[in-house]
Scaffold this motif. Structure first.
Motif, PDB file in Angstrom:
ATOM      1  N   THR A 275       2.816  -4.374   3.376  1.00  0.00           N
ATOM      2  CA  THR A 275       3.826  -3.348   3.570  1.00  0.00           C
ATOM      3  C   THR A 275       3.251  -1.991   3.183  1.00  0.00           C
ATOM      4  N   VAL A 276       3.530  -0.973   3.979  1.00  0.00           N
ATOM      5  CA  VAL A 276       3.217   0.399   3.584  1.00  0.00           C
ATOM      6  C   VAL A 276       4.514   1.083   3.177  1.00  0.00           C
ATOM      7  N   VAL A 277       4.561   1.571   1.962  1.00  0.00           N
ATOM      8  CA  VAL A 277       5.660   2.411   1.505  1.00  0.00           C
ATOM      9  C   VAL A 277       5.168   3.847   1.546  1.00  0.00           C
ATOM     10  N   ALA A 278       5.835   4.673   2.356  1.00  0.00           N
ATOM     11  CA  ALA A 278       5.383   6.051   2.568  1.00  0.00           C
ATOM     12  C   ALA A 278       6.411   7.020   1.985  1.00  0.00           C
ATOM     13  N   PRO A 279       6.209   7.467   0.761  1.00  0.00           N
ATOM     14  CA  PRO A 279       7.157   8.411   0.171  1.00  0.00           C
ATOM     15  C   PRO A 279       6.822   9.856   0.526  1.00  0.00           C
TER      16      PRO A 279
ATOM     17  N   LEU B 119       0.859  -1.180   0.000  1.00  0.00           N
ATOM     18  CA  LEU B 119       0.000   0.000   0.000  1.00  0.00           C
ATOM     19  C   LEU B 119       0.899   1.235   0.000  1.00  0.00           C
ATOM     20  N   ILE B 120       0.454   2.283  -0.679  1.00  0.00           N
ATOM     21  CA  ILE B 120       1.245   3.507  -0.743  1.00  0.00           C
ATOM     22  C   ILE B 120       0.689   4.532   0.245  1.00  0.00           C
ATOM     23  N   GLY B 121       1.428   4.728   1.325  1.00  0.00           N
ATOM     24  CA  GLY B 121       1.074   5.745   2.301  1.00  0.00           C
ATOM     25  C   GLY B 121       1.616   7.093   1.869  1.00  0.00           C
ATOM     26  N   SER B 122       1.913   7.946   2.817  1.00  0.00           N
ATOM     27  CA  SER B 122       2.489   9.248   2.480  1.00  0.00           C
ATOM     28  C   SER B 122       3.112   9.861   3.721  1.00  0.00           C
ATOM     29  N   ARG B 123       4.075  10.724   3.495  1.00  0.00           N
ATOM     30  CA  ARG B 123       4.737  11.425   4.594  1.00  0.00           C
ATOM     31  C   ARG B 123       3.758  12.285   5.403  1.00  0.00           C
TER      32      ARG B 123
END
Length: 227
Positions: A171-175, A127-131
């Motif tokens: 997994t969360v990838v938070a760019p 999943l794509i999180g965010s800063r």
């Protein structure tokens, strides 16, 4: 080789992620919105779908399993962005960001997760999180966006708890800001050197889904670069 389901195949990050998996020899099924298309390539199949259509998302997973035999990893990239402080953000704006960033992910995750529970080797979800979703100081200027993205972290925690005994990992990838043509157009005065390269994010995603990072459990990866 693995079967990878990707949503948002025509987006700036989606194109980079597709390319990464194809380079490694995997089979990719990538969703595109109505009116869009992906050029046919070996091991790449486009699937036209409005991700706000829950029944359509269930068909996507069923069709992928029927044609490919399973889903080893799902990478959910569709989303949207909006600026606005609390004073500027009415509930309609929150609902819109909820639909774009959470509903589009949840409606695919649900059937994907159920499928992975049935698979002998489990599966991996990204999943794509965010800063701004984890940094209130950043989120205060994009309230609806930050709130909607924050739900993905909670969803990932729930998936990991439910999938723990079945080798299903989320997994969360938070760019921070991703360096895409659209973002450059929207923020022409920004320092692009501080942004995150989509190809490097694609490497991270490949690492946690089919690479050595498969052994990670409950990961949240903060890909902020120089932000």
């Amino acid at each position: 080789m693995s079967v990878i389901l990707i949503t948002g195949g025509t987006g700036g990050l989606g194109r980079a992620v597709i390319e990464r998996f194809l380079e490694k020899g995997h089979t990719v099924v990538a969703t595109v919105g109505p009116g869009h298309a992906i050029d046919p390539r070996p091991n790449l199949e486009g699937y036209t779908l409005d991700l706000l259509d829950e029944a359509g998302c269930q068909r996507l997973v069923a069709d992928t399993v029927a044609s490919k035999g399973g889903i080893d990893a799902a990478v959910l990239l569709v989303g949207g962005f909006a600026m606005g402080s609390i004073a500027d953000t009415d509930f309609a704006a929150v609902e819109e960001q909820f639909r774009l960033n959470f509903q589009t992910a949840y409606q695919v995750v649900r059937p994907v997760f159920e499928q992975m529970l049935r698979q002998e080797n489990g599966g991996r979800i990204v999943l794509i999180g965010s800063r701004p979703a984890v940094m209130p100081a950043a989120g205060q200027h994009m309230v609806a966006y930050a709130l909607s993205k924050s739900l993905l972290f909670s969803l990932s925690d729930i998936l990991n708890a439910a999938g723990k005994d079945h080798n299903v990992v989320s997994t969360v990838v938070a760019p921070s800001t991703i360096d895409t043509p659209l973002n450059r157009k929207e923020m022409p005065d920004a320092d692009f050197s501080k942004w995150v390269n989509p190809a490097e994010l694609a490497e991270i995603i490949e690492f946690v889904t089919v690479g050595a990072g498969r052994i990670l459990r409950e990961p949240v990866l903060k890909a902020y670069h120089k932000a």
